[in-house]
Design an enzyme around this catalytic site. Sequence first.
Site: not given
Ligand code: PSU
Length: 302
Positions: A24, A158
């Site tokens: 990604e 996380k």
């Molecule tokens: N978790 C991390 N670092 C990140 C992300 C998630 O520790 O950079 C990013 C990834 O690209 C993941 C996105 O797909 O955040 C998820 O976002 P949301 O929670 O808005 O779905």
Amino acid sequence: MVDMIISERVRDAIEDGRPVVALESTIFSNLGLPSPANEEALTRTLAAVRDGGAEPAVTAIMDGTVRVGLDDRDHERILGEASKTAERDIPAATSQVWSVGATTVSASLAICARAGISVFATGGIGGVHHGASETGDVSADLGAIARHPVLTVAAGAKAFLDISRTLEHLETLSVPVIGYRTDEFPMFYARSSGLPVPLRLDTPGDVARLLRDRITWAAGGALLAVPVPEANALSSDEIQTGMSDALDAAKRLGIRGAAVTPFVLGEISKALDGNNIPANLALSENNARVAAQVAVAFAELG
Ligand code: PSU
Ligand code: MN
């Protein structure tokens, strides 16, 4: 019409049935890691995929075009200002000609499915947020992992997410969750969340065979959870630092939707004062290496 450009190197590898690992771009942009750690993450992750014997394919939206496999100049562009692009944002990014759309896990998986790439590596996935019963905040990553026939390799999720409910949600979505050489679901900077994984596998070949059977049976994906290398892991006490403050601040400021995760990530990084960076770099690199080994084994299955 959505244009998709696959780089020559990646296209050749796919056509020849050689191993490819997709990546990604959100984690390498200003939304994921501060500079210059983001550049180091990108360099080390690309090298780890190549060392593992696979071709790296970073996904992104560039000037309104879906891209798979970037050159050095494109890599430079995703290190800067970028717009977070989840799977649902792809048609907005293409029709509105976004300059740099940094793909999340969900967008990358949708692109992998189109391009014919079966293995994807990231840092950590999105999941069910604390308080989701009120806010409804469940990452689109989970549904995308379930729907697209791709293996996601990640260091778990996380600590600011509700890991227990995230695992329950993955079960509801029928996603196979595999611990790689571990019995416990990892928690990003920390090697364990204390929660058991439903299945443990110890070799790339075992994972590749499960992926083959998952794809042929259900055309859906699976999650391979790989703990951060021991030398760079943080303790669970360390990762609590700043977490409740970050979540409180997000709530108080009324941060919603796609902005929640980048905001919380930023606040936690500030609270940890950069002590999380070595762990972040090590886990991204390690996930990429494991993903490459699985992609090699998967290609050998034919
Ligand atoms: N978790 C991390 N670092 C990140 C992300 C998630 O520790 O950079 C990013 C990834 O690209 C993941 C996105 O797909 O955040 C998820 O976002 P949301 O929670 O808005 O779905
Ligand atoms: Mn969300």
